[in-house]
Design a protein around this motif. Structure first.
Motif, PDB file in Angstrom:
ATOM      1  N   LEU A 308       0.837  -1.206   0.000  1.00 18.89           N
ATOM      2  CA  LEU A 308       0.000   0.000   0.000  1.00 18.89           C
ATOM      3  C   LEU A 308       0.865   1.247   0.000  1.00 18.89           C
ATOM      4  N   LYS A 309       0.300   2.330  -0.525  1.00 20.77           N
ATOM      5  CA  LYS A 309       1.005   3.611  -0.516  1.00 20.77           C
ATOM      6  C   LYS A 309       0.421   4.572   0.515  1.00 20.77           C
ATOM      7  N   GLU A 310      -0.558   4.122   1.258  1.00 20.58           N
ATOM      8  CA  GLU A 310      -1.158   4.966   2.266  1.00 20.58           C
ATOM      9  C   GLU A 310      -1.159   4.226   3.594  1.00 20.58           C
ATOM     10  N   GLU A 311      -1.619   4.941   4.637  1.00 23.34           N
ATOM     11  CA  GLU A 311      -1.633   4.343   5.966  1.00 23.34           C
ATOM     12  C   GLU A 311      -2.692   3.254   6.055  1.00 23.34           C
ATOM     13  N   LYS A 312      -2.383   2.257   6.876  1.00 22.93           N
ATOM     14  CA  LYS A 312      -3.301   1.145   7.104  1.00 22.93           C
ATOM     15  C   LYS A 312      -3.588   1.064   8.595  1.00 22.93           C
ATOM     16  N   ASP A 313      -4.872   1.069   8.969  1.00 18.08           N
ATOM     17  CA  ASP A 313      -5.262   1.050  10.384  1.00 18.08           C
ATOM     18  C   ASP A 313      -5.241  -0.373  10.935  1.00 18.08           C
ATOM     19  N   PHE A 314      -4.838  -0.458  12.228  1.00 21.77           N
ATOM     20  CA  PHE A 314      -4.833  -1.727  12.937  1.00 21.77           C
ATOM     21  C   PHE A 314      -5.360  -1.488  14.339  1.00 21.77           C
ATOM     22  N   VAL A 315      -6.127  -2.438  14.846  1.00 20.09           N
ATOM     23  CA  VAL A 315      -6.673  -2.376  16.204  1.00 20.09           C
ATOM     24  C   VAL A 315      -5.916  -3.370  17.066  1.00 20.09           C
ATOM     25  N   LEU A 316      -5.362  -2.881  18.187  1.00 20.68           N
ATOM     26  CA  LEU A 316      -4.569  -3.729  19.066  1.00 20.68           C
ATOM     27  C   LEU A 316      -5.312  -3.878  20.404  1.00 20.68           C
ATOM     28  N   LYS A 317      -5.504  -5.094  20.826  1.00 17.95           N
ATOM     29  CA  LYS A 317      -6.100  -5.351  22.134  1.00 17.95           C
ATOM     30  C   LYS A 317      -5.050  -5.098  23.230  1.00 17.95           C
TER      31      LYS A 317
END
Length: 1566
Positions: A308-317
């Motif tokens: 990807l060339k953009e930011e990628k969101d991630f959810v961390l517990k």
């Protein structure tokens, strides 16, 4: 309004793709609205000549006078501008005028001027490529939909739209250079993807643009095609990667206080922290407590974010720790999924972060992502050093990890809540401000406070803190750790109870080592202020420090707590401070001048990481020592320098070489160093022949490149300082040094492995010094140095394989060096380089390396040829390499063919085979007429010339069989060679090779896509035509020697005529006249030409070659070119009668061969294929009497019948060959699948096989005569065993005839109408009729028709059918077998039709068809030979109908009487009912009314006998019906009794009616 006249250049469709893509269409339609094509009627006059290339932006119908029709997207060549607003131009070969507004003017240039010139627009080449590619794809794209390749259809549409958008961006002209480069990269990726998936050619590229084949060597083209990099390419620098982390939100319901969030990136493989990132939260809290941890495995997300060339969101517990004692390893427990040690959250809420992977150095990343860095992003450096530390990259960070502590309970009932406070203090006791960093991006602080673990006297923190202490404050500074108990009862107060400390630098100047440190803990009062730091600095801080201070007074203020300790670990990342004592001693050598010798000796023991960190300082120190005392320290400094240089050769430190280069160019100042370096280097080389252990010499050889860099730079500095003094001495010393180099290489190393390694090290390093020498010497001087050195190497190739490899690798690097790119140096170096390559090729050694060297040479020479003459260099290569290259390729091909024989399949060219092919092509391409003439003059004898030609022909032939290779330029020059050598083998090879060239798949323009065909034709023309002219010319040069190539060359030349190119065919046809004429002169006939031509025609056309136009090839009278037709030439000869007859026969043969080929290739029915084969078989037998070809097609036809399970026809077919043989003992050669055997045995085997096929086809009557024939032969030879076998088989056939049921076939007449049917099925202006045993299934094409109707066989064996005692089974066979006559009836009324009884006027038109051959036979159908037509009167027809019905009844009743039909009697019931019911309701009654009437009898006295015959047949029918009813009564089922009773009643009525006609006749009752 403006008009124009122009043409569409070579049918090229230009810049507009609106026909296929709607995104263009709307724009173009808008433009077209600006004018009306119907408003122009005024005459136009010429104004001036203008050259331009113009794409059509709107279609124009050309409705005006002389108007030129334009289609949207076409490209027009502007010829001139006309008066007013108009142009004149042309499209392809059409000229005309058109409105100027319908086109867009573009500048263009003409390339490849001459017959095949091309107009190319002046624009970015990649835009032109996109345009032409999209035009080509648009056609193929629609075909994908037709072929139901829907997935690829939509993917390609998406890619095409992307290309249109990218093309538009390029045309806009608003992009930066970097953006243009990126757009071009995206374009080429998509172009290559599309071409690959559509099966089109992949384009070789350089810098995103198509390479011009005329501007690059064949070797380079091959490398681009194979995807390999050039030999000697330097290692690519690794691309830095950066991880952008952005905290978007943190949600956790159970936390009601301010929170600090730390991010850390861990390398789990090494188990240590790599970097410490930012801190969030309020700057001050009462005390910090650990809460939870979230983990994200980078291995799981790296692939995602890298694409990807953009930011990628991630959810961390966020997980919480069950026991605070385990907090220090909570992240590892989460990773290991040790779920008992932590608690998972009840919801999915937690940290939301975004990640983005950025590539490139930091400057590039900042430039490409300005928006990210405008946010105030914190940049976190790696914990440790990057891969390369450049001069000026200053860093001084100390990373401290607060690991753990052990503390006493101190008389309390519970354990303490311990907080650690840390300060950095200078030598004067002042606290250093802002020297502590908890995370990048946060402000530095002066005081660090650890988090607190509840009631824990052995806390483990594992917190990392960065200490960015200024270098000038590092010496004398120390760290102080204060320990406080945080009480929960005493109003939250923190009580001091102890401290620890450690200095940052030892007394010897080294810093705190990178390891874990156990610090002593000293007790103190809770009110202690540490105002006098000297009170504790004299105390030991750790065990090592205690051992150095044995006498410590016991009356000090601070007493050590022996049971309490603090563990910390440190890691220093500094470019100015070191932890190594030996390195520090070297850098401060002036403090101990008496220890210099020892210090230099210990440099080898310093680890590489420390050396590269302080590389510039170390080098400065070494050269300052050298300047201080050259004689004393020179050898040791030289050794140290060699050690450092070789250290940078290690892969771990290879990327520090730029540091060394930068130092030499910008920081090195040793102007006198070159003298000592040259002296030491020469001393080492001169010692190589004497010493046994040569490790130190080999190290010096490996360091040769950088030693010369220092030598040359030192001399440059000295020359600047002294205005060029001592130049002669320097040159003399270099000359002497090269003499030592040559001496080392000339030593015989076969007996000394050590010396081999020394020579190998020298050869590996030698090419790297050329660029340095060019700074001080001319190109010619350096080339002479190199030539002398390479010439000193042993010329033999038996010095050992490893040394051979090293020697050739050194030569390869020499060829790839900048020195070799100068023409003046190549003329000096080429002879010695080619000499060594020649030796290795002769011995077939190290072929892969040699091919790489040659490829590089050809690439360089090709590039140079564009700027200057390379005639001399090419001449050297021709003399040295051409012959040995051919020999090498022959050896490679021979080996490859051996492997193919073992594997049983064709092997493609291997990498190194391809290299040598490309080398040979490169050499031939560089050769001019002069080179070829010199080559020709150098042959000492015709035998040498013959061997050379045969060799080169053999190579080309093998290559063209593997791949399509263009040798046309060579063919153009070869005639000069061959004309001097009349050896037939050479001429045969030339002709065969020319034929192979013309038939190359890549030259068959008809098979190429329109776009590719146009490109090839524009650039090269049709090379098949040009080669055909050469071939014809060479044939004419043979003169009287032509007879030696007859009939051998007929097959190859015939193969050329099969190429679907009219001009090629017309050029070749006169050669066949020559062949016929020369054989006629010699033998009085041309039987050999005739036989060979027919054989080869059959073979070639059967392989699928030839087309529809080939039918009339030999009989054409109108030809292209200067050559008359074959018939025209033959008609002028004395032997014209036989010649014309021969051409006629060949033309008819080709008609049949092409029909046969089309049927075999097409999706035709088996019957059609069989028909073609029968037609061809009969032609070979009857018209040209080619027995061998006749027999071959007999067996082909037999195989077809067997595959279709037509066993009877297969037997009749094979019987044709059997009839050609005789019962004689004449030996026969091996033929087809038959072994060599006597004629008697072959005929016997055929007879058995034919009998077997007749048995499978249930035609035992045809097999019985053959059984008798075999029995007679066995009996005459007294072979009673075989006689017994054949008699038993004959008896079995008789049994089969009587016992087995056989179905009677039905027959149909089939008429073929239309030109799509095979030629033998259609004749102009007349019908072809065919009979078939079963219905033929024929694919009816447009405007082709079939007429099919049933016919009745007329038996030829009436005597058998009329014999009463012959069983019906036998009669049935003879009724429908061996039949040539068939008939069918067409009823019609003659005169007025009787409405009451139509039988009175019902006449029959009876057509009898007579076949060419009886059925069954070698085919399931045969052509109608003739036709007979008669009219049958109504009375005769009645007789015929009644008689046939009587015969049908008798047969059926007989079958039931003799129980041949069992069980169901429905067939008999229906037959009886049909006759009786018809007789009652019409039928016989109608016949009585029509023909037994007195009026009819009186008016037709000539029919009296026939009337009597009809009455007799009716009477006979009543009798037969009576017998049938008796049989029916016996067999009828009880349930069917009512039907039987009805039949009896109707029969009584029928009989009474006949009694009424003839009352004197009585019928027997039932």
């Amino acid at each position: 309004m403006s008009w124009g006249r122009g043409f569409l250049t070579n049918g090229r469709r230009g810049e507009c793709l609106a026909k296929s893509f709607h995104s263009f269409h709307s724009v173009l339609c808008f433009i077209s609205n600006a004018f009306s094509p119907n408003s122009f009627s005024t005459p136009l006059t010429s104004f001036s000549f203008v050259f331009s290339l113009s794409p059509v932006v709107c279609s124009f119908r050309g409705s005006v006078s002389h108007g030129l029709t334009l289609e949207l997207g076409e490209t027009v060549h502007i010829l001139e501008k006309c008066e007013g607003k108009s142009f004149s131009g042309s499209i392809v070969k059409l000229n005309g005028i058109f409105p100027a507004g319908y086109i867009h003017l573009k500048k263009a240039v003409v390339t490849n001027r001459g017959q095949y010139e091309t107009v190319v627009p002046l624009e970015d080449p990649i835009i032109t490529e996109v345009t032409s590619t999209l035009q080509e794809w648009s056609v193929l794209w629609k075909q994908l939909y037709v072929k139901h390749k829907v997935d690829l259809f939509y993917k390609l549409r998406h890619v095409m739209n992307e290309l249109i958008d990218l093309r538009r961006q390029l045309l806009s002209g608003h992009l930066t250079q970097d953006q243009v480069r990126e757009v071009k990269r995206h374009i080429t990726v998509r172009l290559d993807w599309g071409n690959e998936h559509l099966g089109l050619d992949l384009v070789p590229r350089k810098e995103f643009e198509m390479v011009d084949a005329d501007q690059i060597s064949v070797s380079d083209l091959y490398k681009m095609d194979s995807g390999r990099q050039r030999h000697g390419d330097s290692c690519r620098m690794p691309v830095p990667h950066h991880l952008f982390v952005n905290l978007k939100s943190f949600t956790y319901n159970t936390i009601g206080e301010d929170t600090d969030i730390f991010f850390s990136l861990y390398d789990l493989r090494e188990g240590r922290m790599l970097l410490n990132d930012s801190k969030k939260g309020p700057p001050h809290v009462q005390y910090r407590r650990p809460y939870g941890c979230a983990v994200l495995a980078m291995s799981d997300v790296l692939q995602t974010i890298s694409e990807l060339k953009e930011e990628k969101d991630f959810v961390l517990k966020v997980y919480t720790c069950n026991n605070e004692n385990e907090w220090y390893q909570i992240h590892e427990n989460i990773i290991r999924k040790s779920s008992t040690k932590y608690t998972a959250p009840s919801t999915n809420y937690g940290l939301i972060i975004s990640l983005q992977l950025l590539r490139g150095d930091m400057e590039q990343v900042r430039k490409e992502n300005p928006i990210i860095f405008n946010r105030g992003v914190a940049i976190t450096r790696k914990l440790g050093f990057p891969d390369v530390i450049m001069p000026g990259d200053i860093r001084n960070d100390l990373y401290l990890t607060l690991e753990r502590g052990d503390f006493e309970r101190g008389g309390k009932s519970v354990q303490k809540n311990i907080e650690v406070t840390m300060y950095v203090l200078y030598a004067d006791g002042e606290i250093l401000k802002e020297c502590i960093s908890l995370g990048s991006g946060e402000h530095n602080i002066s005081e660090y406070r650890s988090f607190v673990l509840y009631h824990n006297n052995s806390p483990r923190w594992s917190e990392v803190i960065k200490l960015p202490i200024p270098i000038d404050r590092f010496r004398g500074s120390h760290l102080r750790f204060e320990f406080r108990h945080c009480s929960t009862k005493d109003k939250g107060e923190k009580k001091l109870f102890g401290f620890a400390f450690t200095p940052l630098m030892r007394e010897d100047g080294t810093t705190l080592s990178d390891e874990s440190h156990e610090l002593y803990v000293y007790k103190c009062d809770e009110n202690t202020t540490f105002s006098n730091h000297a009170l504790y600095l004299g105390l030991p801080c750790c065990k090592d420090d205690f051992n150095g201070c044995p006498n410590i007074p016991s009356s000090l203020i601070f007493q050590r707590s022996t049971k309490e300790t603090l563990w910390i670990s440190t890691q220093l990342s500094s470019t100015k401070l070191t932890q190594n004592v030996d390195l520090l001693a070297l850098l401060k050598w002036k403090a101990h001048p008496d220890r210099v010798m020892d210090i230099l000796g210990r440099l080898r023991h310093v680890c590489g990481e420390e050396i590269v960190k302080f590389l510039q300082d170390i080098l400065d120190t070494l050269f300052s020592i050298l300047d201080d005392n050259t004689d004393k320290y020179g050898p040791l400094v030289f050794q140290s320098l060699v050690f450092i240089i070789n250290l940078l050769r290690d892969s771990k430190f290879y990327h520090f070489r730029p540091v060394m280069d930068t130092y030499i160019q910008k920081h090195f100042a040793g102007a006198l160093a070159y003298k000592e370096l040259i002296r030491c280097l020469k001393w080492y080389m001169d010692r190589s022949a004497e010493v046994v252990r040569q490790d130190h010499i080999q190290e010096a050889m490996r360091a040769l490149e950088y030693l010369f860099k220092f030598i040359i730079q030192s001399r440059i500095l000295y020359s600047r300082a002294t205005c060029g003094m001592e130049e002669d001495q320097f040159r003399a010393s270099i000359q002497e040094l090269f003499q030592s180099i040559r001496f080392v290489l000339s030593l015989d190393s076969r007996s000394s492995e050590t010396l081999i390694f020394t020579q190998a090290a020298l050869l590996n390093s030698f090419p790297a010094i050329f660029d340095e020498l060019l700074q001080m010497f001319t190109v010619q001087e350096v080339a002479e140095f190199v030539r002398g050195t390479l010439g000193s190497m042993p010329s033999t190739v038996h010095i050992g394989q490893s040394m051979d490899v090293v020697k050739l690798q050194s030569i390869a690097r020499t060829v790839d060096s900048r020195l070799f790119s100068f023409p003046e140096s190549r003329r000096i170096l080429l002879p010695v380089v080619l000499h060594h390559i020649h030796l290795h090729l002769r011995q077939q050694k190290e072929l892969l390396i040699c091919s790489g060297i040659l490829s590089s040479i050809f690439s360089i020479i090709k590039s140079s040829s564009l700027e200057s003459s390379v005639q001399e260099e090419v001449e050297m290569m021709v003399e040295s390499l051409l012959d040995v290259l051919l020999q090498t390729l022959l050896a490679i091909m021979s080996k490859s063919q051996s492997q193919e024989a073992v594997r049983g399949q064709t092997c493609p060219l291997s990498d190194w085979q391809g290299e040598y092919v490309s080398c040979l092509l490169s050499l031939l391409r560089q050769m001019s007429d002069i080179h070829f003439q010199h080559l020709l003059d150098n042959f000492q004898s015709k035998e040498e010339l013959k061997e050379f030609l045969l060799k080169i022909f053999c190579v080309f032939r093998n290559l063209m069989k593997l791949n399509s290779i263009n040798f046309f330029s060579l063919f153009y020059l070869i005639p000069d060679f061959i004309n001097k050598n009349v050896h037939s083998k050479v001429w045969n090879s030339y002709f065969s090779l020319a034929v192979l060239f013309i038939n190359q798949p890549s030259l068959q323009l008809e098979t190429l896509t329109p776009a590719k065909r146009k490109k090839v034709f524009d650039k090269y023309g049709d090379m098949r035509v040009m080669m055909a002219y050469e071939l014809f010319s060479m044939w004419q040069n043979l003169g009287e020697n032509k007879i030696h190539f007859i009939p051998g060359m007929i097959g190859p030349f015939l193969g050329v005529t099969l190429v679907p190119q009219i001009e090629v065919r017309n050029i070749m046809i006169p050669i066949f006249h020559d062949m016929m004429d020369w054989e006629q002169r010699k033998n009085g006939n041309f039987k050999q030409v005739e036989a060979e031509l027919i054989d080869k025609l059959d073979s070639l056309v059967s392989e699928g070659k030839g087309d529809e136009n080939y039918r009339e090839l030999f009989s054409l009278t109108q030809l292209f070119g200067p050559y008359p037709s074959l018939l025209e030439k033959i008609e002028q000869e004395t032997w014209r009668e036989t010649g014309v007859s021969f051409v006629t026969s060949v033309t008819r043969l080709m008609e049949r061969l092409l029909d046969y080929r089309d049927c075999m290739k097409g999706d035709e029915t088996e019957n059609k294929k069989i028909g073609c084969t029968v037609n061809l078989l009969n032609f070979y037998k009857s018209e040209i009497n080619k027995e061998e070809m006749y027999i071959r097609y007999i067996h082909k036809l037999c195989e077809m019948h067997l595959q279709a399970e037509n066993y009877t026809e297969a037997a009749f077919t094979l019987l044709l060959y059997w009839e050609l043989l005789h019962w004689e003992e004449r030996p026969l050669r091996e033929f087809l699948h038959y072994p060599a055997q006597s004629e008697w045995h072959r005929k016997e085997g055929l007879c058995r096989k034919v009998i077997h096929y007749f048995n499978k086809g249930k035609c035992w009557e045809y097999g019985i005569p053959l059984c008798r024939e075999l029995a007679f032969q066995y009996e005459s030879l007294y072979d009673y065993q075989s006689l017994s076998w054949i008699r038993k088989m004959e008896a079995a056939y008789y049994d089969n005839i009587m016992e087995q049921q056989r179905l009677e076939p039905e027959f149909f007449r089939v008429g073929f109408y239309g030109r799509k049917f095979p030629f033998f099925l259609r004749v102009s202006c007349c019908d072809i009729y065919t009979l078939c045993l079963f219905v033929i299934i024929v694919k009816i094409k447009l405007r082709d028709y079939l007429q099919i109707y049933a016919v009745t066989p007329v038996s030829e064996n009436m005597d058998v059918l009329q014999m009463d005692r012959v069983p019906d089974r036998i009669k049935s066979f003879y009724r429908v077998n061996n039949v040539r006559r068939f008939r069918y009836d067409r009823p019609f009324h003659k005169g007025p039709k009787d409405k009451d009884n139509e039988f009175k006027s019902l006449w029959i038109e009876r057509t009898t068809l007579i076949l060419t051959h009886p059925l069954p036979g070698i085919s399931r159908w045969f052509e109608v030979d003739k036709r007979e037509l008669v009219e049958v009167s109504p009375l005769e027809n009645a007789i015929y109908v009644v008689e046939n019905k009587n015969q049908e009844l008798r047969t059926l009743i007989s079958q039931y009487q003799h129980k041949q039909l069992h069980g169901n009697i429905n067939l008999l019931s229906m037959c009886l009912n049909g006759v009786i019911d018809a007789a009652v309701n019409g039928g016989i009654a109608r016949y009585q009314e029509a023909f037994f009437d007195k009026e009819y009898i009186s008016s037709h006295p000539e029919d009296t006998e026939k009337i009597t015959q009809l009455k007799d047949l009716m009477q006979e029918q009543v009798h037969v019906l009576g017998v049938g009813l008796v049989v029916h009564e016996k067999l009828v089922h009880p349930e069917m009794r009512p039907l039987h009773k009805k039949l009896i009643d109707q029969f009584q009525m029928m009989r009474s009616s006949l009694c009424h006609v003839r009352p004197h006749i009585c019928f027997s009752g039932i």
